[in-house]
Design a protein around this motif. Sequence first.
Motif, PDB file in Angstrom:
ATOM      1  N   GLY A 254      -8.362  26.878   3.018  1.00  0.00           N
ATOM      2  CA  GLY A 254      -8.117  25.719   3.027  1.00  0.00           C
ATOM      3  C   GLY A 254      -9.060  24.789   2.564  1.00  0.00           C
ATOM      4  N   THR A 255      -8.856  23.313   2.206  1.00  0.00           N
ATOM      5  CA  THR A 255      -9.663  22.274   1.623  1.00  0.00           C
ATOM      6  C   THR A 255      -9.589  21.295   2.720  1.00  0.00           C
ATOM      7  OG1 THR A 255     -10.042  20.696  -0.096  1.00  0.00           O
ATOM      8  CG2 THR A 255      -7.670  21.486   0.261  1.00  0.00           C
ATOM      9  N   PRO A 256     -10.749  20.713   3.137  1.00  0.00           N
ATOM     10  CA  PRO A 256     -10.746  19.680   4.182  1.00  0.00           C
ATOM     11  C   PRO A 256      -9.949  18.443   3.833  1.00  0.00           C
ATOM     12  CG  PRO A 256     -13.121  20.330   3.620  1.00  0.00           C
ATOM     13  CD  PRO A 256     -12.078  20.984   2.624  1.00  0.00           C
ATOM     14  N   GLN A 257      -8.956  18.180   4.815  1.00  0.00           N
ATOM     15  CA  GLN A 257      -7.954  16.956   4.698  1.00  0.00           C
ATOM     16  C   GLN A 257      -8.912  15.836   5.036  1.00  0.00           C
ATOM     17  OE1 GLN A 257      -4.339  17.661   6.481  1.00  0.00           O
ATOM     18  NE2 GLN A 257      -3.471  15.589   6.253  1.00  0.00           N
ATOM     19  N   GLY A 258      -9.536  15.019   3.937  1.00  0.00           N
ATOM     20  CA  GLY A 258     -10.010  14.140   4.355  1.00  0.00           C
ATOM     21  C   GLY A 258     -11.137  13.787   3.400  1.00  0.00           C
ATOM     22  N   GLY A 259     -11.555  14.809   2.569  1.00  0.00           N
ATOM     23  CA  GLY A 259     -12.338  14.542   1.406  1.00  0.00           C
ATOM     24  C   GLY A 259     -11.814  13.894   0.134  1.00  0.00           C
ATOM     25  N   VAL A 260     -12.576  13.422  -0.798  1.00  0.00           N
ATOM     26  CA  VAL A 260     -12.107  12.535  -1.868  1.00  0.00           C
ATOM     27  C   VAL A 260     -11.319  13.452  -2.691  1.00  0.00           C
ATOM     28  CG1 VAL A 260     -12.768  11.139  -3.840  1.00  0.00           C
ATOM     29  CG2 VAL A 260     -14.070  10.824  -1.573  1.00  0.00           C
ATOM     30  N   ILE A 261     -11.890  14.821  -2.881  1.00  0.00           N
ATOM     31  CA  ILE A 261     -11.342  15.645  -3.889  1.00  0.00           C
ATOM     32  C   ILE A 261     -10.407  16.692  -3.577  1.00  0.00           C
ATOM     33  CG2 ILE A 261     -13.025  17.610  -3.671  1.00  0.00           C
ATOM     34  CD1 ILE A 261     -13.389  17.690  -6.684  1.00  0.00           C
ATOM     35  N   SER A 262     -10.188  16.523  -2.030  1.00  0.00           N
ATOM     36  CA  SER A 262      -9.209  17.477  -1.517  1.00  0.00           C
ATOM     37  C   SER A 262      -7.692  17.453  -2.101  1.00  0.00           C
ATOM     38  CB  SER A 262      -9.196  17.264  -0.081  1.00  0.00           C
ATOM     39  OG  SER A 262     -10.198  17.491   0.662  1.00  0.00           O
ATOM     40  N   PRO A 263      -7.260  16.264  -2.126  1.00  0.00           N
ATOM     41  CA  PRO A 263      -5.782  15.989  -2.814  1.00  0.00           C
ATOM     42  C   PRO A 263      -5.572  16.627  -4.082  1.00  0.00           C
ATOM     43  CG  PRO A 263      -6.336  14.110  -1.762  1.00  0.00           C
ATOM     44  CD  PRO A 263      -7.481  15.054  -1.751  1.00  0.00           C
ATOM     45  N   LEU A 264      -6.748  16.587  -5.010  1.00  0.00           N
ATOM     46  CA  LEU A 264      -6.612  17.047  -6.486  1.00  0.00           C
ATOM     47  C   LEU A 264      -6.640  18.523  -6.405  1.00  0.00           C
ATOM     48  CD1 LEU A 264      -7.018  16.743  -9.497  1.00  0.00           C
ATOM     49  CD2 LEU A 264      -9.242  16.693  -9.206  1.00  0.00           C
ATOM     50  N   LEU A 265      -7.514  19.164  -5.358  1.00  0.00           N
ATOM     51  CA  LEU A 265      -7.745  20.625  -5.395  1.00  0.00           C
ATOM     52  C   LEU A 265      -6.155  21.004  -4.686  1.00  0.00           C
ATOM     53  CD1 LEU A 265     -11.349  21.035  -4.045  1.00  0.00           C
ATOM     54  CD2 LEU A 265     -10.340  21.269  -6.468  1.00  0.00           C
ATOM     55  N   ALA A 266      -5.671  20.333  -3.920  1.00  0.00           N
ATOM     56  CA  ALA A 266      -4.571  20.987  -3.388  1.00  0.00           C
ATOM     57  C   ALA A 266      -3.167  20.974  -4.431  1.00  0.00           C
ATOM     58  CB  ALA A 266      -3.959  20.189  -2.263  1.00  0.00           C
ATOM     59  N   ASN A 267      -3.285  20.122  -5.095  1.00  0.00           N
ATOM     60  CA  ASN A 267      -2.259  19.935  -6.266  1.00  0.00           C
ATOM     61  C   ASN A 267      -2.514  21.070  -7.343  1.00  0.00           C
ATOM     62  OD1 ASN A 267      -0.446  17.813  -5.656  1.00  0.00           O
ATOM     63  ND2 ASN A 267      -1.874  16.261  -6.312  1.00  0.00           N
ATOM     64  N   ILE A 268      -3.812  21.199  -7.594  1.00  0.00           N
ATOM     65  CA  ILE A 268      -4.112  22.400  -8.558  1.00  0.00           C
ATOM     66  C   ILE A 268      -3.703  23.529  -7.870  1.00  0.00           C
ATOM     67  CG2 ILE A 268      -5.862  23.636  -9.567  1.00  0.00           C
ATOM     68  CD1 ILE A 268      -7.462  21.061  -9.801  1.00  0.00           C
ATOM     69  N   ALA A 269      -3.646  23.821  -6.749  1.00  0.00           N
ATOM     70  CA  ALA A 269      -3.196  24.886  -6.003  1.00  0.00           C
ATOM     71  C   ALA A 269      -1.869  25.131  -6.176  1.00  0.00           C
ATOM     72  CB  ALA A 269      -3.754  25.106  -4.356  1.00  0.00           C
ATOM     73  N   LEU A 270      -1.168  24.045  -6.127  1.00  0.00           N
ATOM     74  CA  LEU A 270       0.439  24.431  -6.148  1.00  0.00           C
ATOM     75  C   LEU A 270       1.074  24.008  -7.491  1.00  0.00           C
ATOM     76  CD1 LEU A 270       2.098  22.512  -3.150  1.00  0.00           C
ATOM     77  CD2 LEU A 270       1.744  25.009  -3.527  1.00  0.00           C
ATOM     78  N   HIS A 271       0.105  24.019  -8.607  1.00  0.00           N
ATOM     79  CA  HIS A 271       0.486  23.738  -9.944  1.00  0.00           C
ATOM     80  C   HIS A 271       1.189  25.191 -10.474  1.00  0.00           C
ATOM     81  CE1 HIS A 271       0.565  22.599 -14.062  1.00  0.00           C
ATOM     82  NE2 HIS A 271      -0.196  23.722 -14.408  1.00  0.00           N
ATOM     83  N   GLY A 272       2.391  24.890 -11.197  1.00  0.00           N
ATOM     84  CA  GLY A 272       2.993  26.147 -11.678  1.00  0.00           C
ATOM     85  C   GLY A 272       4.054  26.350 -10.942  1.00  0.00           C
ATOM     86  N   LEU A 273       4.583  25.970  -9.714  1.00  0.00           N
ATOM     87  CA  LEU A 273       5.585  26.321  -8.907  1.00  0.00           C
ATOM     88  C   LEU A 273       6.735  25.962  -9.678  1.00  0.00           C
ATOM     89  CD1 LEU A 273       7.077  27.170  -6.362  1.00  0.00           C
ATOM     90  CD2 LEU A 273       6.608  24.976  -5.366  1.00  0.00           C
ATOM     91  N   GLU A 274       7.049  24.673 -10.425  1.00  0.00           N
ATOM     92  CA  GLU A 274       8.113  24.015 -10.998  1.00  0.00           C
ATOM     93  C   GLU A 274       8.326  25.059 -12.117  1.00  0.00           C
ATOM     94  OE1 GLU A 274       9.851  20.400 -13.340  1.00  0.00           O
ATOM     95  OE2 GLU A 274       8.186  20.180 -12.395  1.00  0.00           O
ATOM     96  N   THR A 275       7.574  25.385 -12.846  1.00  0.00           N
ATOM     97  CA  THR A 275       7.450  26.159 -14.226  1.00  0.00           C
ATOM     98  C   THR A 275       7.856  27.772 -13.768  1.00  0.00           C
ATOM     99  OG1 THR A 275       5.666  24.765 -15.188  1.00  0.00           O
ATOM    100  CG2 THR A 275       6.325  27.014 -16.143  1.00  0.00           C
ATOM    101  N   HIS A 276       7.384  28.110 -12.821  1.00  0.00           N
ATOM    102  CA  HIS A 276       7.694  29.581 -12.480  1.00  0.00           C
ATOM    103  C   HIS A 276       9.165  29.465 -12.001  1.00  0.00           C
ATOM    104  CE1 HIS A 276       7.229  33.631 -10.536  1.00  0.00           C
ATOM    105  NE2 HIS A 276       7.984  33.113  -9.308  1.00  0.00           N
ATOM    106  N   ILE A 277       9.779  28.676 -11.288  1.00  0.00           N
ATOM    107  CA  ILE A 277      11.174  28.702 -10.915  1.00  0.00           C
ATOM    108  C   ILE A 277      12.260  28.468 -12.229  1.00  0.00           C
ATOM    109  CG2 ILE A 277      13.032  27.514  -9.509  1.00  0.00           C
ATOM    110  CD1 ILE A 277      11.007  26.971  -7.544  1.00  0.00           C
ATOM    111  N   LYS A 278      11.675  27.622 -12.964  1.00  0.00           N
ATOM    112  CA  LYS A 278      12.435  27.416 -14.189  1.00  0.00           C
ATOM    113  C   LYS A 278      12.521  28.677 -15.139  1.00  0.00           C
ATOM    114  CE  LYS A 278      12.452  22.370 -14.670  1.00  0.00           C
ATOM    115  NZ  LYS A 278      13.916  22.213 -14.737  1.00  0.00           N
TER     116      LYS A 278
END
Length: 681
Positions: A254-278
């Motif tokens: 995991g990435t600390p939920q409270g850090g400035v960069i955490s939302p960006l890292l979490a989005n990077i981790a889920l990047h590709g889900l839409e493309t994979h399903i299509k």
Amino acid sequence: MIKSNRPKSRIEYWHQIPWKRAEKVVFSLQKRIYQASLRDDVKVVRRLQKLLLRSFFAKAIAVRRAGMGASIQSYQCWPQIDPINKAPIPAQDNQGKKTAGIDGVKSLTPKQRLELINSLVPLTGKSDPVRRVWIPKPGKDEKRPLGIPTMEDRARQCLAKLALEPEWEARFEPNSYGFRPGRSCHDAIEAIFIALCQKTAYILDADIAKWFDRINHQYLLNKLNTFPAMRRQVKAWLKAGILEGKKLFPSENGTPQGGVISPLLANIALHGLETHIKEWVKGKRIKGATGRRLGGVNKARSISVIRYADDFVIIHKDLEIIKEAKEVTQEWLKQVGLEIKPEKTRFCHSLNRLENEKPGFNFLGFNVRQYPTGKHHANKTSNREIKPYTLHIKPSKEAIDRHYRCLADIVDKHKAAPQKALIAKLNSVIRGWSNYYRYSVASEIFSKIDHLLHYKLIKWADKRHPNKTWKFKKPKYWRTKGSNNWLFSDGTIELIKHKQNYDETEKVTKKGHKKQPPKYVKVKDVKSPFDGETIYWSSRLGKNPNIPTGKSKLLKYQKGKCSYCGLYFKEEDIMETDHIIPSKAGGNNSYKNLQLLHRHCHDKKTATDLKLIAQYQQQKELTKRMKTMFNKFDKQFLQGQWVWVDDIPVWIGTNDNSHASEERYEVKVSRTVLKTSGSGD
């Protein structure tokens, strides 16, 4: 040769930093990173990122924004956005509560900020542990963990985010909306509307369990694929450890939920889900409306994957495709270290009941559902086919109940408070909630909540005056305005209605008929704030439902620019309303005397306003003394103590017979002659 953007003259004070130039320099570098990432020029991207990390102006902006990621308010669930303004840290872009890390530092003085800029090393490969804080989840008994970094780590994370975000904004998928600049909940809702407005479909409504806490570190670092120094720094933040009380726990996932960069890292981790399903659905046998098999492009268009943070929906006309899509999604999430939360996952149909599931679904506080219509009210599709249903997106029942409980709690807590304080508290909550839902079908819901609140206020008045009749209570707490005889007001401030903002968006035709409120315009799929089209993004900012109406009007009047520095506003900027002529210097609250400024621009203008206020106060005091003197002078003239002789005021004294009287002689008018009051010659 790359020129340095460090200012030539040495900056010794915080207020000497040229913020206009700093914003221009940093945005220029981010724009170049974005463009290089679009054309897959990795070499240029890395070179520009390193240049940005060394930039003095980038460090200054990072320190100014430090504390934003540690905001408890920023991580509350989106429908529970508190519209009441919190007390901000002066000159820092921190809108949340003042929460300290293990260093105990909540905010910095201007001198400390400048010292941090000069001593900040962009990438050290080290990190201090984060401090764990537990906050309640809205409407639930559960609590959510936050990891608060130290102030130095916040600034360093913000600096790294300035370099990484443009690169990934050029890569992110079009239907990802959570924690991204220029995108909001309303864009996700509008994407769902576009997917369902012309057809009925089956929906998979799912939620990812513990999105921040279970991301696989090795998978994330491999996917980040950045230069070694940045990779070591990100790994240090991920492996920093968690300090809860006096115990230190390791952070394996995991990435600390409270850090400035955490939302960006979490989005990077889920990047590709839409493309994979299509890509997966292209291999399925799918027939169109005419019975013919669809090609690969049309197959990809037939399915919609819309994600906001850890909530997502998959929409398709075939139930079997939806069920298989769930299995494909679960398999893809395993490599990230995540899984779908079973209790929040459901299959449903947009129009009809599916087994025991009601039609429609809730997403981001909205209820999305299609309702059948009669033959006389049926619409037509784009192919001129009869469409015997209509799509309604409105506030969910849970959101309505939660909002009314919030209003009722405010009323109960102000039993003995002045009416003005109660109205001010209610107005801020009503304004924020109605702005969020004003682009939905919410007219009847707004009227219902206003009705319930009215009866709650009647009970509030009864409890304050149990022995008084309504002949006393109604004129004391309610006023008459136009046709409204029950306006809750104390004469200086009045309670606004939920439908007030909703009615303002309605258009009236020439015949006097009201049209439906205008639809929210979704952001274009491939657009990003780093593409340089500032006019497009500033115009969208003025139409954002989360921005108060007053600020939206000022944004439109100022054409999206700050009146002080002349730069376009961006979504992450803190906008503050300023009086052109300060209220303490005689200014009023009309729109002609108001302007929108950046927070740091507002600080600079306030410094100049203090001098103006001091001059105004001196002039006001002098005017007051002169007025007092002239009033005394006029009073003496009326009493006959002064007379005009040859256009010169001459003092003749008082006519009191008990004391020595003064007489004016006609010849010698330059002096007075005293005469005793006793009898003599």
